[in-house]
Enzyme design. Structure first.
Site: not given
Length: 248
Positions: A37, A112, A41
């Site tokens: 990763k 995202g 966040t």
């Protein structure tokens, strides 16, 4: 494929569970797996992040989180607001290449979508995939609006001459609506790549043994599983036909 980059058409589309499913299938084949990763966040210092969730679902996989920022924002923004160093694509590449020398498969889960900024220079997950020469798997939502986001992601990949393995629906609902059912047929055309799986909603709550036992049934053979897009789509449309008949 020693490295696969996993991106989404947006946030909360099921990237982490799909990444875990890929890892579970690979482990079932006896492969050594690592999950990276680049930037986590919106998670506190002592809280479990995405790689921790993958390890919980799969068990014996190596996990690496390169940076963590407390606010749920794009990594570059979150790093700036926290007064912390951003993660640059080259740093991600160096970590992945080291792990690739020690494992059969390395999965890189983005934050995202494909073009979310990692740093203030505009580095993105697409840059990571380009530098690695790695194929990209796109995780998409099931319902209304997913075709546009999937088409845009596919266009961005092609514009950068990046290989798109295909699309996986990250959270297939137990009672799919008409849009979701139709999207099964339309997603490959929108993406310009094959549909390679549909992960049922809620499987992230399964215990490790059950998750690992079932993961292969959610992913197509190209990803190591047994899921068949044609059969799944046909069965879904048959159910839709019965529902429509009942309404009439």
């Amino acid at each position: 494929m020693a490295v696969i980059v996993v991106t989404g058409t947006g946030t909360e589309v099921g990237k982490t569970v799909v990444t875990a499913a890929l890892a579970a299938v690979a482990r079932a084949q006896g492969l050594g797996v690592a999950v990276v990763k680049p930037a986590q966040t919106g998670v506190g210092r002592r809280e479990a992040g995405d790689v921790d969730e993958v390890r919980r679902l799969v068990g014996d996989v190596a996990v690496v989180e390169l940076a963590r920022y407390p606010e749920p924002l794009a990594p570059a923004t979150a790093a700036r607001r926290a007064g912390m160093d951003a993660v640059r694509p080259q740093e991600v590449v160096e970590a992945v290449e080291k792990l690739a020398g020690e494992h059969d498969l390395v999965l890189v889960e983005g934050a995202g979508g494909l073009l979310v900024r990692l740093d203030e220079d505009g580095g993105t997950l697409a840059d990571v995939a380009r530098l690695l020469g790695a194929p990209v798997l796109v995780v998409a939502a099931a319902g209304l609006g997913t075709l546009n986001a999937t088409a845009l992601t596919g266009e961005a990949l092609r514009a950068r001459e990046l290989e798109q393995l295909g699309v996986v629906v990250g959270s297939w609902p137990g009672e799919p609506d008409l849009a979701a059912r139709c999207n099964l047929a339309d997603l490959p055309e929108a993406a310009g790549a094959p549909l390679l799986g549909a992960v049922p909603a809620g499987v992230g709550t399964l215990a490790t043994a059950e998750f690992r036992a079932r993961a292969g049934s959610w992913l197509a053979p190209l990803l190591g599983g047994s899921w068949d897009a044609d059969v799944f789509t046909a069965d879904t449309f048959t159910a839709d036909t019965f529902t429509a008949a009942a309404v009439r």
